[in-house]
Structures are given as structure tokens and as C-alpha cells.
Enzyme design. Structure first.
Site, mmCIF file in Angstrom:
data_model
loop_
_atom_site.group_PDB
_atom_site.id
_atom_site.type_symbol
_atom_site.label_atom_id
_atom_site.label_comp_id
_atom_site.label_asym_id
_atom_site.label_seq_id
_atom_site.Cartn_x
_atom_site.Cartn_y
_atom_site.Cartn_z
ATOM 1 N N PHE A 152 0.839 -1.208 0.000
ATOM 2 C CA PHE A 152 0.000 0.000 0.000
ATOM 3 C C PHE A 152 0.873 1.257 0.000
ATOM 4 O O PHE A 152 0.751 2.138 0.839
ATOM 5 C CB PHE A 152 -0.923 -0.050 1.237
ATOM 6 C CG PHE A 152 -2.237 0.658 1.068
ATOM 7 C CD1 PHE A 152 -3.096 0.339 0.042
ATOM 8 C CD2 PHE A 152 -2.619 1.637 1.966
ATOM 9 C CE1 PHE A 152 -4.313 0.985 -0.108
ATOM 10 C CE2 PHE A 152 -3.832 2.294 1.835
ATOM 11 C CZ PHE A 152 -4.673 1.965 0.791
ATOM 12 N N GLY A 153 1.769 1.313 -0.974
ATOM 13 C CA GLY A 153 2.610 2.504 -1.161
ATOM 14 C C GLY A 153 1.869 3.473 -2.074
ATOM 15 O O GLY A 153 0.645 3.434 -2.189
ATOM 16 N N ARG A 154 2.640 4.312 -2.756
ATOM 17 C CA ARG A 154 2.012 5.346 -3.597
ATOM 18 C C ARG A 154 1.102 4.724 -4.658
ATOM 19 O O ARG A 154 -0.033 5.146 -4.847
ATOM 20 C CB ARG A 154 3.072 6.172 -4.316
ATOM 21 C CG ARG A 154 4.021 6.916 -3.424
ATOM 22 C CD ARG A 154 5.059 7.601 -4.306
ATOM 23 N NE ARG A 154 6.127 8.208 -3.566
ATOM 24 C CZ ARG A 154 7.249 7.578 -3.206
ATOM 25 N NH1 ARG A 154 7.423 6.315 -3.516
ATOM 26 N NH2 ARG A 154 8.197 8.212 -2.550
ATOM 27 N N ILE A 155 1.629 3.712 -5.370
ATOM 28 C CA ILE A 155 0.843 3.136 -6.469
ATOM 29 C C ILE A 155 -0.324 2.317 -5.925
ATOM 30 O O ILE A 155 -1.451 2.412 -6.421
ATOM 31 C CB ILE A 155 1.748 2.307 -7.419
ATOM 32 C CG1 ILE A 155 2.818 3.219 -8.034
ATOM 33 C CG2 ILE A 155 0.918 1.642 -8.518
ATOM 34 C CD1 ILE A 155 3.897 2.508 -8.835
ATOM 35 N N ARG A 175 3.933 -4.550 5.368
ATOM 36 C CA ARG A 175 4.583 -4.756 6.661
ATOM 37 C C ARG A 175 3.926 -3.939 7.785
ATOM 38 O O ARG A 175 3.770 -4.412 8.881
ATOM 39 C CB ARG A 175 6.058 -4.387 6.555
ATOM 40 C CG ARG A 175 6.912 -5.644 6.580
ATOM 41 C CD ARG A 175 8.359 -5.309 6.622
ATOM 42 N NE ARG A 175 8.867 -5.044 5.279
ATOM 43 C CZ ARG A 175 10.003 -4.413 5.035
ATOM 44 N NH1 ARG A 175 10.728 -3.949 6.011
ATOM 45 N NH2 ARG A 175 10.410 -4.225 3.798
ATOM 46 N N SER A 235 3.511 -4.870 -11.004
ATOM 47 C CA SER A 235 4.634 -4.426 -10.184
ATOM 48 C C SER A 235 5.947 -5.073 -10.661
ATOM 49 O O SER A 235 6.654 -4.492 -11.488
ATOM 50 C CB SER A 235 4.325 -4.772 -8.730
ATOM 51 O OG SER A 235 5.399 -4.456 -7.914
ATOM 52 N N ARG A 236 6.238 -6.270 -10.166
ATOM 53 C CA ARG A 236 7.400 -7.014 -10.650
ATOM 54 C C ARG A 236 7.028 -8.488 -10.749
ATOM 55 O O ARG A 236 6.435 -9.065 -9.833
ATOM 56 C CB ARG A 236 8.591 -6.857 -9.700
ATOM 57 C CG ARG A 236 9.300 -5.511 -9.796
ATOM 58 C CD ARG A 236 9.976 -5.294 -11.159
ATOM 59 N NE ARG A 236 10.626 -3.992 -11.260
ATOM 60 C CZ ARG A 236 10.069 -2.902 -11.775
ATOM 61 N NH1 ARG A 236 8.838 -2.932 -12.250
ATOM 62 N NH2 ARG A 236 10.753 -1.776 -11.850
ATOM 63 N N GLU A 265 10.997 -11.939 -17.277
ATOM 64 C CA GLU A 265 10.835 -10.899 -18.283
ATOM 65 C C GLU A 265 12.111 -10.682 -19.104
ATOM 66 O O GLU A 265 13.187 -10.595 -18.507
ATOM 67 C CB GLU A 265 10.477 -9.616 -17.514
ATOM 68 C CG GLU A 265 9.812 -8.574 -18.321
ATOM 69 C CD GLU A 265 9.231 -7.487 -17.418
ATOM 70 O OE1 GLU A 265 8.513 -7.807 -16.455
ATOM 71 O OE2 GLU A 265 9.507 -6.323 -17.699
ATOM 72 N N HIS A 283 4.786 -4.884 -20.115
ATOM 73 C CA HIS A 283 5.328 -3.927 -19.134
ATOM 74 C C HIS A 283 5.091 -2.463 -19.556
ATOM 75 O O HIS A 283 6.040 -1.725 -19.860
ATOM 76 C CB HIS A 283 6.822 -4.179 -18.882
ATOM 77 C CG HIS A 283 7.270 -3.696 -17.531
ATOM 78 N ND1 HIS A 283 8.251 -4.304 -16.801
ATOM 79 C CD2 HIS A 283 6.844 -2.657 -16.757
ATOM 80 C CE1 HIS A 283 8.420 -3.657 -15.659
ATOM 81 N NE2 HIS A 283 7.572 -2.653 -15.607
ATOM 82 N N GLY A 285 3.323 -0.248 -17.600
ATOM 83 C CA GLY A 285 2.872 0.505 -16.415
ATOM 84 C C GLY A 285 2.961 2.019 -16.544
ATOM 85 O O GLY A 285 1.964 2.720 -16.382
HETATM 86 C C1 DGY Z 1 8.777 1.045 -12.810
HETATM 87 O O1 DGY Z 1 9.083 2.211 -13.021
HETATM 88 O O2 DGY Z 1 9.364 0.373 -11.958
HETATM 89 C C2 DGY Z 1 7.640 0.481 -13.601
HETATM 90 O O3 DGY Z 1 7.663 -0.888 -13.589
HETATM 91 C C3 DGY Z 1 7.644 1.047 -15.002
HETATM 92 O O4 DGY Z 1 6.524 0.703 -15.704
#
Ligand code: DGY
Length: 319
Positions: A152-155, A175, A235-236, A265, A283, A285
Site C-alpha cells: 500500500f505505497g504510492r501506487i 509490513r 509491479s514485478r 521478463e 510492461h 505501467g
Molecule cells: C517502474 O518504473 O518500476 C515500472 O515498472 C515502469 O513501468
């Protein structure tokens, strides 16, 4: 003599323009391997990297004058932070400027999965639209469903914020618990990881990749999710185990998945590519014109500050 800056890949020109006002800039315009980076980086004072660049100890140690690695991404799991710290090299990222674009993309995946948008689109193009059908390509309602956010950070917060439009209660896990003011603002409740898994209708992964989050979602976790649930990862990729996700999708342990990132990836599990109950993006985002320009400028600003002897604007670790 002018300080030397390397830009490792094709990014918006704004960064090159900004940096070349003060520094001698070399702009490499294609992806480099670790071995190529080792050779290339040697004489530079700063490097502007992308998330696909493996900035390993070998790479860092081949550049004796290096003072700054400015990553063109919010994530920085491609950089060996321990070596950077021990060498006194600043590492910076591009937070904030890409929050809204990335949250939009997560929502694009949520909507695509819930309403089976890629299947419908593919059908129109390949089979042709033969007429309306009451039972054709039925998806799921989103309105009022429970949105789970892991990280639950910025994104994560920006993803949750958008859920207000669908009247969604939000569950989150990370956490630490946020303050009651923050929880109220996002209509969000802090829950255990187990509760997040078994009560979310949509589960959006928005945490950074760390040793703790690596492979956090395996078949074991998918099995604890609702059979109608939708798994989203923008995210990742290494946060989920792709083979386990394939198994969960094939056996309908969960309903569908929307992915913007992959475990290995840019390689994608071949079985995943064959499944219709997942939406797969390359990817994207932060991939909007405005956001990518802001990222380029922020990365360039970080380099400029470091090479002028100042603290960068967005360091990922302090020296
Ligand atoms: C980042 O900036 O880490 C994002 O994955 C980009 O899309």
C-alpha cells in the site's frame, strides 16, 4: 573537463537535452547485456539506466569514477545496492511522477479481466461479430466488490483510490499498518496476508520486489483465493511464480489474471500465452508520453544534482 554521462537506452530525448547542457553525454540507443555494460560504463561519472539494465557488482566495479546511477523507473531491483553503497555511489529512481499512469494501467487490467475485453476484441477481429448474444462472453460485475491491495505505497494507494468509483471496500496488506486518517481516505482496512487472500475479489500486487516479496504468490497462495477472484500484477514479475499461476488459471482455482510483468521478463511462460483467462501486457505501467517525459527529466535532474555536488532529489538510499 566536462563530466561524462552515459544514457544506456532509448528514452525520451528530454533527458539527453537537459544533461548535454552541462555534461558530455553518450547516448546508447539499444539494450545492453551485463557484459556490454561492463565494457561501456568504464569512463563515466554517472549513468542513466532503465529497469532492464543489470547493474550488478561487476558493472559498478568496472566504473572507478561512477558517482550516480539514475534508474529510469520507480523499481530498482536491477541494481546491486550493497555494492553501490559500499562504493559511495548514489542510486536514484523516479517515484511519484509515474504513480497515476501505473495505477491506471493496473485498472486497465482489472477491467480487461472482469469484462473479458481482450477475448471480445480478439473475437471481433478473428471470427467477426456475428450478432448479440445474451450468454456470450459473460464477465463479472466490479461494482461493490472487494479490492485487495498487496503493497500500500504510492501506487497501491492510487489503485485503491480509483476503486471509489466502483464503490469498492479496500483490504490491504504490507509490513505496517497505515494511520486511521489514511485508511479512512482510501476506505481501506489493514488485514493479515491470509485474509487478503481469501477475502479479495480483485487482488492487485503493488509492492516492490524484495527478498520478502519474491515468490510471495505461489500455488499455495492462489489456492487460498476465491474461485471468482482476479489476480493483477503490474509491479514485478518475480513476486509471483508463473508456473504456479498457470496451474491456478488452468484448473480454475482463480478466475483470471492480468499481468504487465513476468517472472523471467521479457520471456513469458508458453502455457500462459495459450490461456484465454488472462490478459497479458508488455510492461506498460508507466508508458504514457507525459509520464515517460517526466521520468526522463527527473532521472536527468538527479544526475545533474549529484555531479554538481548536491544531494539528488529522489535517492533510493542515502549515503
Ligand atoms: C517502474 O518504473 O518500476 C515500472 O515498472 C515502469 O513501468
Amino acid at each position: 573537463m566536462k563530466k561524462r554521462v552515459l544514457i544506456t537506452n532509448l528514452i525520451p530525448e528530454a533527458a539527453y537535452q537537459k544533461l548535454s547542457r552541462r555534461f558530455q553525454v553518450t547516448w546508447n540507443k539499444h539494450q545492453l547485456t551485463e557484459a556490454q555494460l561492463v565494457l561501456k560504463i568504464k569512463s563515466f561519472d554517472a549513468v542513466l539506466t532503465t529497469l532492464a539494465d543489470p547493474v550488478t557488482a561487476r558493472v559498478l566495479n568496472s566504473a572507478p569514477h561512477l558517482k550516480c546511477v539514475a534508474n529510469f523507473a520507480v523499481g530498482f531491483n536491477n541494481i546491486d545496492l550493497v555494492t553501490a553503497k559500499s562504493r559511495g555511489i548514489w542510486v536514484t529512481n523516479t517515484p511519484d511522477v509515474l504513480t497515476e499512469a501505473t495505477a491506471d494501467l493496473a485498472w486497465a487490467l482489472i477491467l480487461a479481466c472482469a469484462r473479458r475485453v481482450p477475448e471480445g476484441e480478439k473475437f471481433v477481429r478473428t471470427t467477426g461479430f456475428k450478432g448479440w448474444g445474451a450468454l456470450f462472453l459473460l464477465g463479472q460485475d466490479l461494482f461493490g466488490k472487494t479490492l485487495g491491495v498487496y503493497g500500500f505505497g504510492r501506487i497501491g494507494k492510487a489503485v485503491a483510490w480509483r476503486g471509489r468509483g466502483w464503490n469498492m471496500p479496500v483490504l490491504y496488506h504490507q509490513r505496517h499498518q497505515e494511520s486511521s486518517v489514511v485508511e479512512k481516505r482510501y476506505n481501506a482496512k489493514y488485514v493479515s496476508f491470509k485474509t487478503l487472500l481469501n477475502q479479495s475479489d480483485i487482488l492487485s500486487i503493488n509492492s516492490p520486489l524484495t527478498p520478502e516479496t519474491r515468490h510471495r504468490f505461489t500455488y499455495q497462495e492462489f489456492k487460498q483465493m476465491k474461485p471468482n477472484s482476479i489476480f493483477i500484477n503490474a509491479s514485478r514479475g518475480l513476486i509471483h511464480k508463473e508456473a504456479d499461476l498457470v496451474k491456478a488459471l488452468k484448473t480454475k482455482v482463480i478466475a483470471s489474471a492480468g499481468l504487465d510483468v513476468y517472472e523471467f521478463e521479457p520471456m513469458i511462460n508458453k502455457d500462459l500465452l495459450k490461456l484465454s483467462n488472462c490478459t497479458l501486457l508488455p510492461h506498460l505501467g508507466s508508458a504514457t508520453l507525459e509520464t515517460r517525459n517526466k521520468m526522463a527529466l527527473l532521472a536527468a535532474e538527479n544526475i545533474e544534482l549529484v555531479l554538481l555536488g548536491c544531494r539528488p532529489k529522489t535517492p533510493v538510499l542515502s549515503k
